[in-house]
Design an enzyme around this catalytic site. Structure first.
Site, short mmCIF file in Angstrom:
data_model
loop_
_atom_site.label_atom_id
_atom_site.label_comp_id
_atom_site.label_asym_id
_atom_site.label_seq_id
_atom_site.Cartn_x
_atom_site.Cartn_y
_atom_site.Cartn_z
N HIS A 267 -3.77 -5.19 -0.08
CA HIS A 267 -3.35 -5.66 1.24
C HIS A 267 -3.39 -7.19 1.29
O HIS A 267 -4.44 -7.78 1.55
CB HIS A 267 -4.25 -5.08 2.33
N CYS B 63 0.84 -1.20 0.00
CA CYS B 63 0.00 0.00 0.00
C CYS B 63 0.88 1.26 0.00
O CYS B 63 1.56 1.52 -0.97
CB CYS B 63 -0.98 -0.03 1.17
N GLU C 296 -2.36 -9.02 3.61
CA GLU C 296 -2.69 -9.43 4.99
C GLU C 296 -4.19 -9.42 5.26
O GLU C 296 -4.64 -9.97 6.26
CB GLU C 296 -1.96 -8.52 5.99
#
Length: 203
Positions: free
Chosen positions: A185, A80, A187
């Site tokens: 993202h 990001c 994650e």
């Protein structure tokens, strides 16, 4: 050992937890000695481009990263804001970035139809332009989670890893040698995100 670089911004713990779910050994650190001795680096980020660049410079982390990435060719993954910081320039603060990648970071244009709200939040597909080991076992047009107001455009087509579309097409990830950046993202992207972290740990 993979080190998640703590430069005062970013969702560090969620990135760490995602790696740990795959039993990958990671640590969060701002210690210059720890960063210098790392085998791989992750530069996450949620926040303002100008603040991020200032923090990297004032802490001395930027000098260490330049040595690790440009000279020692240590693999690094920007996530990001971390990806955006790797570009040459950002409209967010009208300031220069690290400049590892010949690219610029610009704001999404306003959509008068209100169909594409800014920031871009939610799931979106990523179209593979140039495949590599970071995308191993990841199918084309897999869905990843995005949260961003600014997007990246690479000037060198060879650097483009994936492309996505949100009102306009933008480059959702790039790669040059040991330098990787993803706008989305991993994650927050469940199995396809975990697979990407596994791939990075195996580079």
């Amino acid at each position: 050992m993979i080190t998640i670089v703590d430069y005062g911004l970013g969702n560090l713990r969620s990135v760490q937890k995602s790696f740990e779910r795959s039993n990958i050994n990671v640590r969060i650190s701002s210690d210059l000695k720890v960063i210098k001795n790392s085998q791989k680096l992750v530069l996450p980020g949620v926040g303002h481009f100008g603040k991020g660049m200032n923090n990297l410079k004032t802490t001395g982390i930027l000098d260490v990263l330049n040595e690790k990435v440009l000279v020692q060719k240590t693999p690094i993954l920007g996530i990001c804001l971390g990806m955006q910081l790797m570009t040459k320039f950002s409209e967010e603060s009208n300031s220069d970035g690290i400049g590892w990648i010949d690219a610029k970071t610009i704001r999404f244009e306003k959509d008068e139809t209100k169909k594409f709200k800014v920031p871009h939040i939610g799931w979106n597909s990523v179209n593979i332009i140039n495949n590599n080991n970071l995308l191993n076992k990841i199918e084309n047009n897999s869905q990843y989670y995005f949260v961003h107001t600014y997007c990246v455009y690479c000037n060198n087509n060879d650097d483009i890893m994936t492309e996505s579309e949100y009102g306009v097409k933008f480059h959702s990830s790039f790669r040059r040698e040991n330098i990787f950046g993803v706008q989305f993202h991993p994650e927050k992207s469940f199995s396809v995100g975990i697979q990407m972290f596994k791939n990075f740990s195996n580079l």
